[in-house]
Design an enzyme around this catalytic site. Structure first.
Site, PDB file in Angstrom:
ATOM      1  N   HIS A  37      76.345  80.053  29.646  1.00 45.93           N
ATOM      2  CA  HIS A  37      75.791  79.544  30.902  1.00 45.93           C
ATOM      3  C   HIS A  37      76.359  78.161  31.187  1.00 45.93           C
ATOM      4  CE1 HIS A  37      73.325  77.654  27.810  1.00 45.93           C
ATOM      5  NE2 HIS A  37      73.142  76.679  28.672  1.00 45.93           N
TER       6      HIS A  37
ATOM      7  N   LYS B 119      75.900  66.731  31.051  1.00 38.67           N
ATOM      8  CA  LYS B 119      75.529  66.579  29.640  1.00 38.67           C
ATOM      9  C   LYS B 119      75.862  67.818  28.822  1.00 38.67           C
ATOM     10  CE  LYS B 119      70.792  67.799  30.802  1.00 38.67           C
ATOM     11  NZ  LYS B 119      70.775  69.164  30.254  1.00 38.67           N
TER      12      LYS B 119
ATOM     13  N   ALA C  56      64.943  73.523  32.590  1.00 37.37           N
ATOM     14  CA  ALA C  56      63.691  74.245  32.596  1.00 37.37           C
ATOM     15  C   ALA C  56      62.618  73.397  31.917  1.00 37.37           C
ATOM     16  CB  ALA C  56      63.841  75.576  31.848  1.00 37.37           C
TER      17      ALA C  56
ATOM     18  N   SER D 161      75.739  76.349  21.689  1.00 36.07           N
ATOM     19  CA  SER D 161      74.452  76.959  22.076  1.00 36.07           C
ATOM     20  C   SER D 161      74.612  78.407  22.528  1.00 36.07           C
ATOM     21  CB  SER D 161      73.786  76.146  23.191  1.00 36.07           C
ATOM     22  OG  SER D 161      74.433  76.356  24.430  1.00 36.07           O
TER      23      SER D 161
ATOM     24  N   GLU E 208      74.334  70.461  20.655  1.00 32.64           N
ATOM     25  CA  GLU E 208      73.427  70.788  21.750  1.00 32.64           C
ATOM     26  C   GLU E 208      72.758  69.508  22.208  1.00 32.64           C
ATOM     27  OE1 GLU E 208      72.782  72.127  24.305  1.00 32.64           O
ATOM     28  OE2 GLU E 208      71.556  73.927  23.991  1.00 32.64           O
TER      29      GLU E 208
HETATM   30 ZN   LIG Z   1      72.905  74.690  28.122  1.00 38.08          ZN
END
Ligand SMILES: [Zn+2]
Length: 191
Positions: A76, A101, A136, A65, A108
């Protein structure tokens, strides 16, 4: 008025991690503001015996990702780094199902139900209703809500306990519509 959680409820706290909050690698606007709200829900879950599930995005350094691997996101939540840690003000319950996860570099995974066995664990705990908040809204929270519905749970999204990334300004609203159409209840008020 929010119903009191009970033992047949589960509270799912999605990805409240430093990288998604102010100063992080992939900050969500007002991401920090979900912490105090979720802390009150976590306290309530502890008091009432509801199941608590805490998820983290937990990537290897070469996760697909990331932009340098051709993905959509900056690096991140790399496993074990400060950015992947829970927000320091988040209440960390002693009794919870902890779930990391998206650990596979080639895959992804936004949903807390994706390949984690979570649905089965909730059924074993005789959970019927699931309450979801965290970060999010338009990615991991949405995916988790939709999977929970597909698994047959009654799902409530705690709106004050989540915020969208809003890559496009309408993403958050679209996510809410999608969840509602799939059968989720949007809780607009929160203790
Ligand atoms: Zn992520």
């Amino acid at each position: 008025m929010i119903e009191q959680l009970a033992s047949a409820d589960a509270l799912l706290v999605v990805d409240v991690q430093n990288d998604f909050c102010r100063g992080g690698a992939l900050p969500v606007a007002e991401g920090d503001q979900v912490v105090a709200v979720l802390n009150r829900w976590i306290e309530q879950a502890e008091r009432t015996g509801a199941t608590i599930v805490m998820t983290r995005d937990w990537h290897p350094p070469n996760h697909c990702s990331f932009t340098d691997q051709g993905g959509p996101w900056p690096v991140h939540c790399v496993a074990g780094t400060p950015g992947a840690a829970y927000h320091s003000d988040l209440r960390i319950p002693q009794r919870a199902i902890y779930m990391d996860k998206a650990r596979d570099p080639d895959r992804e995974s936004y949903s807390g139900f994706d390949g984690t066995g979570l649905a089965q664990r909730l059924r074993l705990a005789e959970v019927e209703r699931v309450w979801v908040g965290g970060l999010a809204l338009d990615y991991c929270v949405k995916a988790t809500v939709l999977d929970a519905l597909a698994e047959g749970f009654e799902v409530h999204l705690i709106l004050p306990a989540t915020r969208p990334v809003n890559i496009h300004p309408e993403d958050g609203h679209k996510a809410l519509d999608e969840m509602q159409q799939a059968g989720a209840t949007i809780e607009r008020n929160s203790p």
